[in-house]
Each structure stands twice: as structure tokens, then as C-alpha cells.
Design a protein around this motif. Sequence first.
Motif, PDB file in Angstrom:
ATOM      1  N   ALA A  19      44.492  35.854  40.271  1.00 16.53           N
ATOM      2  CA  ALA A  19      44.195  34.501  39.812  1.00 16.53           C
ATOM      3  C   ALA A  19      42.888  33.973  40.400  1.00 16.53           C
ATOM      4  CB  ALA A  19      45.347  33.567  40.168  1.00 16.53           C
ATOM      5  N   ALA A  20      41.795  34.287  39.743  1.00 20.00           N
ATOM      6  CA  ALA A  20      40.474  33.751  40.076  1.00 20.00           C
ATOM      7  C   ALA A  20      39.808  33.373  38.760  1.00 20.00           C
ATOM      8  CB  ALA A  20      39.641  34.788  40.826  1.00 20.00           C
ATOM      9  N   GLY A  21      38.935  32.415  38.817  1.00 17.98           N
ATOM     10  CA  GLY A  21      38.292  31.922  37.604  1.00 17.98           C
ATOM     11  C   GLY A  21      37.622  33.005  36.784  1.00 17.98           C
ATOM     12  N   VAL A  22      37.019  33.990  37.450  1.00 18.03           N
ATOM     13  CA  VAL A  22      36.329  35.047  36.713  1.00 18.03           C
ATOM     14  C   VAL A  22      37.286  35.983  35.983  1.00 18.03           C
ATOM     15  CG1 VAL A  22      34.253  35.011  38.154  1.00 18.03           C
ATOM     16  CG2 VAL A  22      36.144  36.562  38.724  1.00 18.03           C
ATOM     17  N   ALA A  23      38.590  35.877  36.242  1.00 16.83           N
ATOM     18  CA  ALA A  23      39.572  36.719  35.545  1.00 16.83           C
ATOM     19  C   ALA A  23      39.478  36.535  34.034  1.00 16.83           C
ATOM     20  CB  ALA A  23      40.989  36.413  36.032  1.00 16.83           C
ATOM     21  N   SER A  24      38.927  35.429  33.598  1.00 24.20           N
ATOM     22  CA  SER A  24      38.781  35.194  32.156  1.00 24.20           C
ATOM     23  C   SER A  24      37.941  36.273  31.481  1.00 24.20           C
ATOM     24  CB  SER A  24      38.165  33.814  31.899  1.00 24.20           C
ATOM     25  OG  SER A  24      36.851  33.764  32.440  1.00 24.20           O
ATOM     26  N   GLY A  25      37.152  37.022  32.249  1.00 25.76           N
ATOM     27  CA  GLY A  25      36.317  38.072  31.686  1.00 25.76           C
ATOM     28  C   GLY A  25      36.897  39.470  31.782  1.00 25.76           C
ATOM     29  N   VAL A  26      38.171  39.597  32.174  1.00 25.53           N
ATOM     30  CA  VAL A  26      38.752  40.929  32.391  1.00 25.53           C
ATOM     31  C   VAL A  26      38.743  41.797  31.134  1.00 25.53           C
ATOM     32  CG1 VAL A  26      41.206  40.403  31.970  1.00 25.53           C
ATOM     33  CG2 VAL A  26      40.570  42.160  33.646  1.00 25.53           C
ATOM     34  N   GLY A  27      38.656  41.192  29.982  1.00 14.95           N
ATOM     35  CA  GLY A  27      38.556  41.975  28.754  1.00 14.95           C
ATOM     36  C   GLY A  27      37.345  42.902  28.769  1.00 14.95           C
ATOM     37  N   GLU A  28      36.261  42.473  29.428  1.00 15.98           N
ATOM     38  CA  GLU A  28      35.070  43.323  29.550  1.00 15.98           C
ATOM     39  C   GLU A  28      35.394  44.604  30.302  1.00 15.98           C
ATOM     40  OE1 GLU A  28      31.507  41.339  31.014  1.00 15.98           O
ATOM     41  OE2 GLU A  28      32.416  39.418  30.457  1.00 15.98           O
ATOM     42  N   PHE A  53      43.494  34.135  32.408  1.00 20.11           N
ATOM     43  CA  PHE A  53      42.827  35.006  31.448  1.00 20.11           C
ATOM     44  C   PHE A  53      43.636  35.004  30.159  1.00 20.11           C
ATOM     45  CE2 PHE A  53      45.886  37.720  33.463  1.00 20.11           C
ATOM     46  CZ  PHE A  53      46.199  38.746  32.591  1.00 20.11           C
ATOM     47  N   ASP A  54      43.010  35.471  29.102  1.00 21.48           N
ATOM     48  CA  ASP A  54      43.639  35.504  27.786  1.00 21.48           C
ATOM     49  C   ASP A  54      44.530  36.742  27.719  1.00 21.48           C
ATOM     50  OD1 ASP A  54      44.270  35.824  25.074  1.00 21.48           O
ATOM     51  OD2 ASP A  54      42.310  35.105  24.402  1.00 21.48           O
ATOM     52  N   THR A  55      45.825  36.542  27.926  1.00 18.62           N
ATOM     53  CA  THR A  55      46.751  37.674  27.986  1.00 18.62           C
ATOM     54  C   THR A  55      46.856  38.393  26.639  1.00 18.62           C
ATOM     55  OG1 THR A  55      48.632  36.195  27.623  1.00 18.62           O
ATOM     56  CG2 THR A  55      48.074  36.714  29.913  1.00 18.62           C
ATOM     57  N   ALA A  56      46.829  37.648  25.553  1.00 19.75           N
ATOM     58  CA  ALA A  56      46.913  38.278  24.230  1.00 19.75           C
ATOM     59  C   ALA A  56      45.699  39.175  23.993  1.00 19.75           C
ATOM     60  CB  ALA A  56      47.035  37.227  23.134  1.00 19.75           C
ATOM     61  N   ASP A  57      44.521  38.718  24.381  1.00 22.64           N
ATOM     62  CA  ASP A  57      43.311  39.516  24.233  1.00 22.64           C
ATOM     63  C   ASP A  57      43.384  40.770  25.104  1.00 22.64           C
ATOM     64  OD1 ASP A  57      40.414  39.863  23.372  1.00 22.64           O
ATOM     65  OD2 ASP A  57      40.183  39.757  25.560  1.00 22.64           O
ATOM     66  N   ALA A  58      43.837  40.625  26.346  1.00 17.64           N
ATOM     67  CA  ALA A  58      43.945  41.775  27.254  1.00 17.64           C
ATOM     68  C   ALA A  58      44.929  42.800  26.700  1.00 17.64           C
ATOM     69  CB  ALA A  58      44.354  41.321  28.652  1.00 17.64           C
ATOM     70  N   GLU A  59      46.050  42.341  26.179  1.00 17.25           N
ATOM     71  CA  GLU A  59      47.036  43.255  25.597  1.00 17.25           C
ATOM     72  C   GLU A  59      46.466  43.972  24.376  1.00 17.25           C
ATOM     73  OE1 GLU A  59      50.588  40.948  24.924  1.00 17.25           O
ATOM     74  OE2 GLU A  59      51.250  41.246  27.003  1.00 17.25           O
ATOM     75  N   ALA A  60      45.734  43.246  23.548  1.00 20.16           N
ATOM     76  CA  ALA A  60      45.132  43.855  22.352  1.00 20.16           C
ATOM     77  C   ALA A  60      44.099  44.909  22.750  1.00 20.16           C
ATOM     78  CB  ALA A  60      44.491  42.786  21.479  1.00 20.16           C
ATOM     79  N   ARG A  61      43.283  44.609  23.752  1.00 15.44           N
ATOM     80  CA  ARG A  61      42.253  45.564  24.180  1.00 15.44           C
ATOM     81  C   ARG A  61      42.866  46.802  24.830  1.00 15.44           C
ATOM     82  NH1 ARG A  61      36.698  42.854  25.611  1.00 15.44           N
ATOM     83  NH2 ARG A  61      36.930  40.813  24.653  1.00 15.44           N
ATOM     84  N   ALA A  62      43.923  46.595  25.625  1.00 13.25           N
ATOM     85  CA  ALA A  62      44.568  47.717  26.310  1.00 13.25           C
ATOM     86  C   ALA A  62      45.502  48.487  25.376  1.00 13.25           C
ATOM     87  CB  ALA A  62      45.346  47.217  27.523  1.00 13.25           C
ATOM     88  N   GLY A  63      46.025  47.788  24.374  1.00 14.11           N
ATOM     89  CA  GLY A  63      46.974  48.413  23.467  1.00 14.11           C
ATOM     90  C   GLY A  63      48.377  48.513  24.049  1.00 14.11           C
ATOM     91  N   VAL A  87      41.231  46.773  41.041  1.00 12.90           N
ATOM     92  CA  VAL A  87      41.680  45.397  41.241  1.00 12.90           C
ATOM     93  C   VAL A  87      40.467  44.514  41.032  1.00 12.90           C
ATOM     94  CG1 VAL A  87      42.922  43.806  42.752  1.00 12.90           C
ATOM     95  CG2 VAL A  87      43.181  46.282  43.074  1.00 12.90           C
ATOM     96  N   ALA A  88      40.496  43.728  39.955  1.00 12.91           N
ATOM     97  CA  ALA A  88      39.345  42.896  39.638  1.00 12.91           C
ATOM     98  C   ALA A  88      39.788  41.720  38.780  1.00 12.91           C
ATOM     99  CB  ALA A  88      38.287  43.723  38.894  1.00 12.91           C
ATOM    100  N   PRO A  89      39.584  40.539  39.249  1.00 13.09           N
ATOM    101  CA  PRO A  89      39.117  40.160  40.576  1.00 13.09           C
ATOM    102  C   PRO A  89      40.247  40.260  41.600  1.00 13.09           C
ATOM    103  CG  PRO A  89      39.593  38.187  39.297  1.00 13.09           C
ATOM    104  CD  PRO A  89      39.821  39.366  38.389  1.00 13.09           C
ATOM    105  N   ALA A  90      39.875  40.560  42.844  1.00 16.11           N
ATOM    106  CA  ALA A  90      40.843  40.612  43.945  1.00 16.11           C
ATOM    107  C   ALA A  90      40.676  39.355  44.796  1.00 16.11           C
ATOM    108  CB  ALA A  90      40.611  41.854  44.796  1.00 16.11           C
ATOM    109  N   THR A  91      41.748  38.620  44.958  1.00 15.08           N
ATOM    110  CA  THR A  91      41.689  37.359  45.698  1.00 15.08           C
ATOM    111  C   THR A  91      42.026  37.543  47.174  1.00 15.08           C
ATOM    112  OG1 THR A  91      43.990  36.874  45.182  1.00 15.08           O
ATOM    113  CG2 THR A  91      42.308  35.986  43.664  1.00 15.08           C
ATOM    114  N   PHE A  92      41.702  36.550  47.953  1.00 13.76           N
ATOM    115  CA  PHE A  92      42.015  36.474  49.377  1.00 13.76           C
ATOM    116  C   PHE A  92      43.503  36.735  49.602  1.00 13.76           C
ATOM    117  CE2 PHE A  92      43.378  33.754  52.951  1.00 13.76           C
ATOM    118  CZ  PHE A  92      42.501  34.147  53.958  1.00 13.76           C
TER     119      PHE A  92
END
Length: 179
Positions: A19-28, A53-63, A87-92
Motif C-alpha cells: 500500500a503505497a501511492g505508486v502502487a497505482s502503476g503496478v500494471g506497468e 491500485f486498479d485490481t481489475a486492471d492488474a488481474e486482466a494484465r496478469a490473466g 516486491v514493488a512497491p515495498a513499504t516500511f
Amino acid sequence: MSEQAGSTGRPFLYVVVCAAGVASGVGELITAARRRGWEVGVFATPVAMGGFFDTADAEARAGRPIRSAWRRPGEPRPFPAPDAVVVAPATFNTVNKWAAGLADTLAVATLCEACGLGVPVGVLPCVSDALASHPAYRASLDRLRGMGVRFGDPYGGVAGADGGPRFDWEQALDLVEPH
């Protein structure tokens, strides 16, 4: 990379999202991994599942569906064993719990298990400078490095040259692929 029982016979990568703000880009990261020949299974911390992050997008990209909750006894494992984990992003919080062996979420338990199995693990920390200077965090990094975990450049919310946030998703893959 060894060949595991992925549906296409390609090596299998676990992506752990915190849970970090940049997680929104995990689809990349997922897209880059698939482009490099990996099959991908995503694990997320419970807090990350709450809109980071957009879980539906991540699921679609990963299949595949994202894993965040424990499976019930007798349920089959939905992913094959990993050839590598990033692990990306990895939080404290995740880094410190992982180093201490506090496997209270599926994501952290997966990281603890990967280290025990000798699976290559690459980490892109996303921790503020204030938290990165905490003695517990520094000790956690040392412990994880001693376990063979590879760390990429930390991200503390600093803007890139273009003024936008800079988080090098592909660096996570570079950490776990043979050179």
C-alpha cells in the motif's frame, strides 16, 4: 530461470504489491514482466487491495485473480511455485514485518516462504526519508540482504526530471533475472 508448471511453460513470477501511492502503476510491472517472458501471479497486502491500485486492471494484465486472502484447507494452490518474486512497491511496514518473520498476511507469508525456499527476490522500496532513517528499517534491510534479497533504488516520493513521479518498475525485473 527454471521452468515451472505455468500454463504456458514459461517461468512464473510472483509480484507482491504493498500500500503505497505508486502502487497505482503496478500494471506497468506486470506488462513488462509478461513482455520479458514471465507468467505473473499478483499478491497484495490487504491495505493495498483497498484502492491503492486498479485490481481489475492488474488481474486482466496478469490473466489471473489477485491473491490477498489465505486459501482454505484442501483448496488447491492457484499459482505454481515461483521462479522469482518481486516486491514493488515495498513499504516500511512490509519490509520490517518480513525481516522479523511476522507472516500475518498472505503477502508477507509468501515473502517469508520464498526466502526459505531460496527463490530469487527483488525489492523496490517505497519509503520516505524519515522512515528510511529509522534504525529498525535499516536493520531489516541488513537482515533481508543477508538472506539474499536484492534491493533496487529506493523511492521516497521524489519527482523525476520531467516533474512527475519516478518509480522504475522494470528495475524489479532486472533484480531477479540472470545477468
